[in-house]
Design a protein around this motif. Structure first.
Motif, mmCIF file in Angstrom:
data_model
loop_
_atom_site.group_PDB
_atom_site.id
_atom_site.type_symbol
_atom_site.label_atom_id
_atom_site.label_comp_id
_atom_site.label_asym_id
_atom_site.label_seq_id
_atom_site.Cartn_x
_atom_site.Cartn_y
_atom_site.Cartn_z
ATOM 1 N N GLN A 185 -11.200 59.997 72.577
ATOM 2 C CA GLN A 185 -12.124 59.720 71.474
ATOM 3 C C GLN A 185 -11.653 58.527 70.657
ATOM 4 O O GLN A 185 -12.456 57.654 70.285
ATOM 5 N N MET A 186 -10.336 58.459 70.370
ATOM 6 C CA MET A 186 -9.800 57.343 69.585
ATOM 7 C C MET A 186 -9.986 56.019 70.309
ATOM 8 O O MET A 186 -10.355 55.003 69.709
ATOM 9 N N LEU A 187 -9.747 56.013 71.608
ATOM 10 C CA LEU A 187 -9.929 54.785 72.383
ATOM 11 C C LEU A 187 -11.387 54.339 72.355
ATOM 12 O O LEU A 187 -11.678 53.147 72.256
ATOM 13 N N ALA A 188 -12.295 55.313 72.427
ATOM 14 C CA ALA A 188 -13.716 54.971 72.356
ATOM 15 C C ALA A 188 -14.070 54.388 70.993
ATOM 16 O O ALA A 188 -14.835 53.420 70.899
ATOM 17 N N LEU A 189 -13.494 54.956 69.924
ATOM 18 C CA LEU A 189 -13.777 54.464 68.576
ATOM 19 C C LEU A 189 -13.212 53.056 68.376
ATOM 20 O O LEU A 189 -13.870 52.202 67.765
ATOM 21 N N ILE A 190 -12.003 52.813 68.869
ATOM 22 C CA ILE A 190 -11.421 51.476 68.755
ATOM 23 C C ILE A 190 -12.253 50.472 69.540
ATOM 24 O O ILE A 190 -12.585 49.381 69.048
ATOM 25 N N SER A 191 -12.610 50.840 70.757
ATOM 26 C CA SER A 191 -13.405 49.945 71.597
ATOM 27 C C SER A 191 -14.752 49.638 70.960
ATOM 28 O O SER A 191 -15.181 48.475 70.888
ATOM 29 N N ASP A 192 -15.409 50.664 70.439
ATOM 30 C CA ASP A 192 -16.715 50.472 69.809
ATOM 31 C C ASP A 192 -16.581 49.664 68.520
ATOM 32 O O ASP A 192 -17.404 48.795 68.217
ATOM 33 N N GLY A 193 -15.508 49.945 67.733
ATOM 34 C CA GLY A 193 -15.323 49.256 66.452
ATOM 35 C C GLY A 193 -15.138 47.767 66.607
ATOM 36 O O GLY A 193 -15.749 46.972 65.885
ATOM 37 N N VAL A 194 -14.311 47.340 67.575
ATOM 38 C CA VAL A 194 -14.099 45.899 67.748
ATOM 39 C C VAL A 194 -15.303 45.242 68.411
ATOM 40 O O VAL A 194 -15.618 44.078 68.137
ATOM 41 N N ALA A 195 -16.014 46.002 69.268
ATOM 42 C CA ALA A 195 -17.190 45.428 69.930
ATOM 43 C C ALA A 195 -18.294 45.149 68.921
ATOM 44 O O ALA A 195 -18.953 44.096 68.970
ATOM 45 N N ARG A 196 -18.507 46.066 67.976
ATOM 46 C CA ARG A 196 -19.573 45.885 66.971
ATOM 47 C C ARG A 196 -19.280 44.708 66.051
ATOM 48 O O ARG A 196 -20.201 44.035 65.574
ATOM 49 N N ARG A 197 -18.004 44.466 65.787
ATOM 50 C CA ARG A 197 -17.633 43.410 64.836
ATOM 51 C C ARG A 197 -17.280 42.093 65.522
ATOM 52 O O ARG A 197 -17.072 41.088 64.848
ATOM 53 N N GLY A 198 -17.183 42.116 66.854
ATOM 54 C CA GLY A 198 -16.768 40.906 67.561
ATOM 55 C C GLY A 198 -15.326 40.546 67.291
ATOM 56 O O GLY A 198 -14.932 39.382 67.378
ATOM 57 N N SER A 199 -14.505 41.540 66.945
ATOM 58 C CA SER A 199 -13.107 41.296 66.594
ATOM 59 C C SER A 199 -12.249 41.130 67.840
ATOM 60 O O SER A 199 -12.551 41.668 68.908
ATOM 61 N N GLY A 200 -11.150 40.402 67.684
ATOM 62 C CA GLY A 200 -10.134 40.369 68.722
ATOM 63 C C GLY A 200 -9.268 41.614 68.598
ATOM 64 O O GLY A 200 -9.109 42.170 67.507
ATOM 65 N N LEU A 201 -8.701 42.060 69.705
ATOM 66 C CA LEU A 201 -7.875 43.269 69.711
ATOM 67 C C LEU A 201 -6.550 42.988 70.405
ATOM 68 O O LEU A 201 -6.521 42.492 71.531
ATOM 69 N N LEU A 202 -5.450 43.292 69.706
ATOM 70 C CA LEU A 202 -4.126 43.288 70.317
ATOM 71 C C LEU A 202 -3.667 44.741 70.342
ATOM 72 O O LEU A 202 -3.387 45.333 69.301
ATOM 73 N N PHE A 203 -3.613 45.310 71.538
ATOM 74 C CA PHE A 203 -3.339 46.737 71.702
ATOM 75 C C PHE A 203 -1.947 46.912 72.300
ATOM 76 O O PHE A 203 -1.689 46.494 73.423
ATOM 77 N N ILE A 204 -1.047 47.530 71.523
ATOM 78 C CA ILE A 204 0.349 47.692 71.928
ATOM 79 C C ILE A 204 0.565 49.118 72.419
ATOM 80 O O ILE A 204 0.222 50.083 71.724
ATOM 81 N N THR A 205 1.119 49.264 73.614
ATOM 82 C CA THR A 205 1.326 50.597 74.157
ATOM 83 C C THR A 205 2.362 50.561 75.271
ATOM 84 O O THR A 205 2.621 49.505 75.861
ATOM 85 N N HIS A 206 2.979 51.727 75.528
ATOM 86 C CA HIS A 206 3.816 51.854 76.725
ATOM 87 C C HIS A 206 3.083 52.640 77.798
ATOM 88 O O HIS A 206 3.610 52.848 78.893
#
Length: 588
Positions: free
Chosen positions: A190-211
């Motif tokens: 759900q969180m990944l979907a919200l992040i993906s939708d949030g940046v898509a709606r705003r046209g924002s760039g995303l730097l996603f840090i993870t292992h």
């Protein structure tokens, strides 16, 4: 042609005489999603902190960081200059929301503060907008949630609050630092979907840090791989994950793929990844890209062959455990929490029994009762011939000699003031027996050998070891008294993927070597599928489904099991999800 949103060149982060990040470069366009992956200590979080101007005291950054539309370089900018960018043009979601949220302020006010301080929104409008933002990240009853304090929300809900704050002012760049690491599989999805939708709606760039490479595969268009502060590989996600050029990238991919094993049935690690061929690599690829040895895909075992005729080693019948909260009113009885409700199951000798479920499902309460660390409210629990309910301390000591636990956080379960040799020998020191730990040196050395640690480790302290090494120490301590049952409570959830593969291989080897019965608890369905022949699914204190692991995963009967299986991310599933999201941005 418009320039990049973020342009990083020669970024170097140093602490005293130690270089943490060296000559890092990145060009990120508007709307682009870039994943920064690597193990703990690779420099991922330090890179993010440098970009945000949030480096800790004693750590300095050099190089150049340019944000489109900002006249000054972010490296060397004053606190006042950076505060104008944070929250408005730069948003960030941290890994641990409890550390990032003010515990003394209601969450609605904290979201509103982001609007007033960074967006210039007046107070009343900010309060109303904060509720709308909490609704946009799908918090249940957002108006009520706005009046709650952080500790009154679950981990997933707190992470949603942080996301609402980060997106409040429509930032140009959103940086997410391990935002889903501590979340259950369905909440993570759900969180990944919200992040993906949030940046898509705003046209924002995303730097996603993870292992977590599966998470990166599900959300990122491009991947950067950090190792020891050095950028060793970068490129489109499909290319990096199917045709890795650097041996370290190949090692991370191999260790992440729980569906692939070597010819001996063991998970690949970074050290043994030469024989790993990523899925989707076409035939005839150059040897430098994919090694020749084939990969064996492990099929889950369908249970121990003779378990139907074996006498259960663990027998649980109609187990319930109810907790009473503190009284909040003179006129109302204290509230009750039903942690376990009418739970029944058997575990036969030699079985690998997995228990899956989300936080709050009752997994840890069940384990505490099995180990005699808690007592049931009702029902029967017989472990290795010992009835837990009503047992005296002497009987419980006998039970604990038969059953040992490996906990999720080894640092929390190892005494920091004791040397490793003393810690491992501790279970042998029975109350009233005046025998010092040093008299068990030979046995300690044997257990250090068994878990792959040098014998000289016995003379060191826990803080001198890495997380994976501390988990090996905890396993050695659990096995030194030769138990019949080993219980593992989320033993790999906090580990990097390469260390996770090592510990899972070690557990599998030790279970076979010492003929142990394994009870393995996890919220990671992939780990349980690899390690366990039988699985029980827990939901709200009940076992809703149980059976052979392969059968339950392939044909789940209960709706909750179906949700868990559908939410679980593997490396290949992540790639498929990202491909689907690219075609249909509204659906993740």
């Amino acid at each position: 042609m418009a320039g990049p949103l973020l342009d990083v060149a020669g970024l170097t982060v140093s602490a005293r005489n130690r270089v943490l990040v060296q000559d890092f470069g990145l060009s990120l366009a508007r709307g682009e999603r870039v994943g920064l992956i690597g193990e703990s200590g690779s420099g991922k979080s330090m890179t993010a902190a440098a970009l945000m101007g949030l480096l800790p005291e004693g750590v300095a950054a050099a190089g150049s960081v340019r944000l489109d539309g900002t006249a000054h370089d972010l490296i060397g900018a004053s606190d006042r200059q950076m505060s104008r960018l944070r929250g408005k043009r730069l948003g960030m979601v941290f890994q641990e929301p409890l550390s990032a949220l003010n515990p003394l302020m209601k969450v609605g006010r904290q979201v509103a503060e982001a609007l007033t301080r960074h967006g210039g929104v007046p107070g009343r409008a900010a309060a109303q907008r904060s509720v709308e933002l909490l609704a946009s990240v799908q918090l249940p009853d957002p108006a009520q949630a706005a009046q709650a304090y952080p500790h009154q929300l679950s981990g997933g809900q707190r992470q949603r609050v942080l996301l609402a704050m980060a997106l409040a002012n429509d930032p140009d760049l959103l940086i997410c630092d391990e935002p889903t690491t501590a979340l259950d599989v369905s909440v993570q999805r759900q969180m990944l979907a919200l992040i993906s939708d949030g940046v898509a709606r705003r046209g924002s760039g995303l730097l996603f840090i993870t292992h977590d490479l599966a998470v990166a595969a599900s959300i990122c268009d491009r991947i950067l791989v950090l190792r020891g502060g050095v950028l060793v590989e970068q490129g489109p996600t499909d290319e990096v994950f199917s045709r890795p050029q650097h041996p370290y990238t190949r090692g991370l991919l191999a260790a992440s793929d729980l569906d692939a094993t070597d010819s001996n049935g063991r998970l690949f690690t970074v050290a043994s990844a030469a024989g790993y061929v990523p899925a989707g690599v076409p035939a005839g690829v150059p040897a430098a890209t994919a090694a020749a040895p084939s990969v064996t895909v492990r099929e889950p075992e369908q249970g121990v062959p003779d378990e139907a005729s074996a006498e259960p080693l663990i027998r649980v019948r109609n187990l319930s455990r109810t907790f009473r909260r503190g009284r909040t009113s003179l006129f109302r009885p204290p509230a009750e929490v039903h942690a376990l409700q009418d739970v029944s199951f058997d575990v036969t000798p030699g079985q690998r029994f997995g228990v899956v479920g989300e936080s709050g499902s009752g997994k840890s309460t069940l384990l505490r009762i099995l180990a005699g660390l808690d007592l049931p409210t009702s029902g029967s629990v017989v472990v290795a011939g010992n009835e837990v309910a009503g047992s005296r301390e002497g009987q419980l000591r006998q039970l604990r000699s038969q059953l040992q636990i490996v906990f999720q956080d080894p640092m929390g379960s190892l005494n920091p003031r004791m040397r490793v040799g003393e810690i491992i020998a501790e279970p042998l020191l029975l109350p009233g027996t005046p025998v010092a730990a040093r008299h068990h040196g030979a046995r300690v050395a044997e257990m250090l050998d068994a878990v792959g640690l040098p014998r000289e480790a016995a003379h060191r302290y826990p803080h001198q070891f890495s997380g994976g090494q501390r988990q090996r120490i905890a396993i050695a301590r659990a096995l030194i008294c030769e138990p019949r049952i080993l219980v593992a409570d989320e033993p790999v959830s906090a580990l990097d993927v390469s260390v996770r593969a090592q510990i899972l291989n070690l557990l599998s080897d030790l279970v076979d070597k010492y003929q142990l019965t394994l009870v393995f608890v996890s919220h990671d369905l992939g780990v349980v599928r690899h390690l366990c022949d039988t699985v029980a699914v827990m939901h709200r204190g009940r076992i809703v489904e149980t059976g052979p692991t392969g059968q339950v995963y392939a044909e789940p009967r209960h709706e909750y099991t179906k949700t868990l299986v559908a939410s679980s991310l593997s490396l290949h599933e992540g790639e498929r999800i990202r491909a689907g999201a690219a075609s249909h941005p509204a659906s993740f």
